[in-house]
Design an enzyme around this catalytic site. Structure first.
Site, short mmCIF file in Angstrom:
data_model
loop_
_atom_site.label_atom_id
_atom_site.label_comp_id
_atom_site.label_asym_id
_atom_site.label_seq_id
_atom_site.Cartn_x
_atom_site.Cartn_y
_atom_site.Cartn_z
N PRO A 96 0.82 -1.21 0.00
CA PRO A 96 0.00 0.00 0.00
C PRO A 96 0.86 1.27 0.00
O PRO A 96 1.83 1.35 0.76
CB PRO A 96 -0.81 -0.10 1.29
CG PRO A 96 -0.46 -1.39 1.95
CD PRO A 96 0.66 -2.04 1.20
N ALA A 97 0.52 2.24 -0.86
CA ALA A 97 1.28 3.49 -0.92
C ALA A 97 1.06 4.29 0.36
O ALA A 97 -0.03 4.27 0.92
CB ALA A 97 0.84 4.31 -2.13
N GLY A 98 2.08 4.96 0.84
CA GLY A 98 1.95 5.80 2.03
C GLY A 98 1.85 5.01 3.32
O GLY A 98 1.48 5.54 4.36
N SER A 99 2.18 3.70 3.28
CA SER A 99 2.01 2.85 4.47
C SER A 99 3.29 2.73 5.28
O SER A 99 3.30 2.08 6.32
CB SER A 99 1.57 1.45 4.02
OG SER A 99 2.57 0.86 3.22
N GLY A 100 4.39 3.31 4.81
CA GLY A 100 5.66 3.19 5.52
C GLY A 100 6.39 1.91 5.17
O GLY A 100 7.36 1.53 5.83
N LEU A 101 5.93 1.22 4.13
CA LEU A 101 6.54 -0.07 3.78
C LEU A 101 7.39 0.02 2.51
O LEU A 101 7.71 -1.00 1.90
CB LEU A 101 5.44 -1.14 3.64
CG LEU A 101 4.62 -1.36 4.92
CD1 LEU A 101 3.48 -2.34 4.68
CD2 LEU A 101 5.52 -1.89 6.06
N SER A 103 6.99 1.46 -0.60
CA SER A 103 6.49 1.19 -1.95
C SER A 103 7.19 2.07 -2.99
O SER A 103 7.52 1.61 -4.08
CB SER A 103 4.98 1.34 -2.03
OG SER A 103 4.61 2.69 -1.99
N SER A 104 7.44 3.33 -2.66
CA SER A 104 8.02 4.21 -3.68
C SER A 104 9.44 3.77 -4.04
O SER A 104 9.81 3.77 -5.21
CB SER A 104 8.02 5.67 -3.21
OG SER A 104 8.83 5.85 -2.08
N ASP A 147 15.76 2.84 2.23
CA ASP A 147 14.65 2.13 1.57
C ASP A 147 15.12 1.51 0.26
O ASP A 147 14.81 0.36 -0.06
CB ASP A 147 13.51 3.10 1.23
CG ASP A 147 12.73 3.55 2.44
OD1 ASP A 147 13.25 3.42 3.56
OD2 ASP A 147 11.60 4.05 2.27
O1 PMV Z 1 7.97 5.50 5.71
P1 PMV Z 1 8.98 5.28 4.65
O2 PMV Z 1 8.91 3.97 3.98
O3 PMV Z 1 8.95 6.39 3.68
O4 PMV Z 1 10.41 5.25 5.39
C1 PMV Z 1 11.18 6.37 5.56
C2 PMV Z 1 12.33 6.17 6.55
C3 PMV Z 1 12.91 7.48 7.04
O5 PMV Z 1 13.99 7.16 7.90
C4 PMV Z 1 11.86 8.28 7.81
C5 PMV Z 1 13.40 8.35 5.89
C6 PMV Z 1 14.65 7.86 5.21
O6 PMV Z 1 14.79 8.13 4.02
O7 PMV Z 1 15.50 7.23 5.86
#
Ligand code: PMV
Length: 313
Positions: A96-101, A103-104, A147
């Site tokens: 899922p986009a924007g989920s912190g996993l 995806s981008s 990432d």
């Molecule tokens: O939430 P995400 O998947 O965008 O993870 C970002 C992780 C950070 O440490 C907040 C940013 C980074 O580029 O390290």
């Protein structure tokens, strides 16, 4: 026959050190069992386009769709030349986009690799991560690069801006529960807020950043020993610090509280502000935890780590 190339790249979880890694700390990340597939093929139209979950955009249009993917394609065209024919770049994502996993990052990695392969060039990991970072900069502003490296290499990695990436061998496969709260958020906004807090409390922030590096070394040891209990304890410490820098939310705190009986520890993974949490669950409590929340949080899953990085399909 239309020429076509498909590759896939995984999403990631950050086990410790998110945010602090942007400011120089060590962090630990792992690829997960959710992937993005990118297929590059010759287009039947007279223009190049990007297609993903019902959306489509011409490469040379100035609409707001797919800014990162467009940046990646343009850069590959510039650096590898011979990509003149109209292309279709098709993205299929389980993340899922924007989920912190991540995806981008997975999209940018898979896209760069698919285009490189499409023109018949050999894949140089440094080239792939450098181009994918250009995509990440479009959406994240100031990404650390963790990432991108986790998605490209797979497995478990220790990462810092200064020392780059190091692969970590785990003793056994480790199972973690990932719960997506369903609350999307913007990584770039959260990164900017953390930077503001660092400016307001520089000394205190430095202590937390040093602590994050220390925790990362401890997490590596816990993984090498297969010690889930110690991993959970480290998750709890990391979560407290993430709360202190303002990236947890009352909603996330309640969610963590709710699964606490069956868990050794849990924390936000990624930028926070909603997004996802990871749980080091007691092995005999995994199914109880999942059953107790899956109706409310249907995007809950178990990932085992390590997982494969970039791969040809
Ligand atoms: O939430 P995400 O998947 O965008 O993870 C970002 C992780 C950070 O440490 C907040 C940013 C980074 O580029 O390290």
């Amino acid at each position: 026959l239309t020429k076509s190339v498909t590759v896939s790249a995984p999403g990631k979880i950050i086990l410790t050190g998110e945010h602090f890694v942007v400011h120089g700390s060590y962090a630990v990340a792992a690829a997960i069992n959710k992937r993005v597939r990118v297929t590059v093929s010759e287009s039947k139209e007279n223009h190049s386009s990007i297609v993903s979950s019902g959306l489509s955009s011409k490469l040379d249009s100035n609409d707001e769709k797919f800014p990162a993917t467009k940046a990646v394609i343009r850069q590959v065209q510039k650096e590898l030349g011979h990509l003149s024919e109209p292309l279709e770049v098709r993205i299929e994502s389980e993340i899922p986009a924007g989920s912190g996993l991540g995806s981008s990052a997975a999209v940018s990695i898979a896209c760069t690799a698919a285009l490189t392969r499409f023109v018949g060039s050999t894949i140089d990991p440094q080239f792939v991560s450098r181009i994918a970072m250009m995509g990440e900069k479009k959406v994240h502003g100031n990404p650390s690069g963790i990432d991108v490296e986790a998605s490209l290499r797979g497995g478990v990695i220790m990462f810092s801006r200064k020392d780059g990436v190091k692969t970590i061998q785990t003793k056994d496969a480790i199972q973690l529960i990932v719960i997506y709260s369903g609350k999307k958020r913007s990584t770039s906004r959260l990164i900017a807020e953390v930077a503001r807090r660092k400016r307001s409390y520089p000394n205190f922030f430095q202590l937390l950043a040093d602590s994050a590096s220390y925790q990362s070394r401890e997490v590596v040891d816990a993984l090498k020993d297969g010690d889930l209990q110690r991993l959970g304890w480290l998750f709890n410490i990391a979560q407290t610090e993430l709360d202190w820098i303002g990236v947890s939310t009352p909603f996330i705190d309640k969610l963590i509280e709710r699964i606490s009986i069956g868990s050794f520890g849990a924390k936000i993974t990624g930028a926070g502000g909603g997004g996802s949490i990871i749980v080091a669950a007691k092995p005999d409590a995994i199914s109880t935890i999942i059953n107790s929340i899956s109706e409310e949080y249907p995007q809950t899953f178990i990932t085992s780590i390590p997982q494969e990085g970039l791969r040809w399909e």
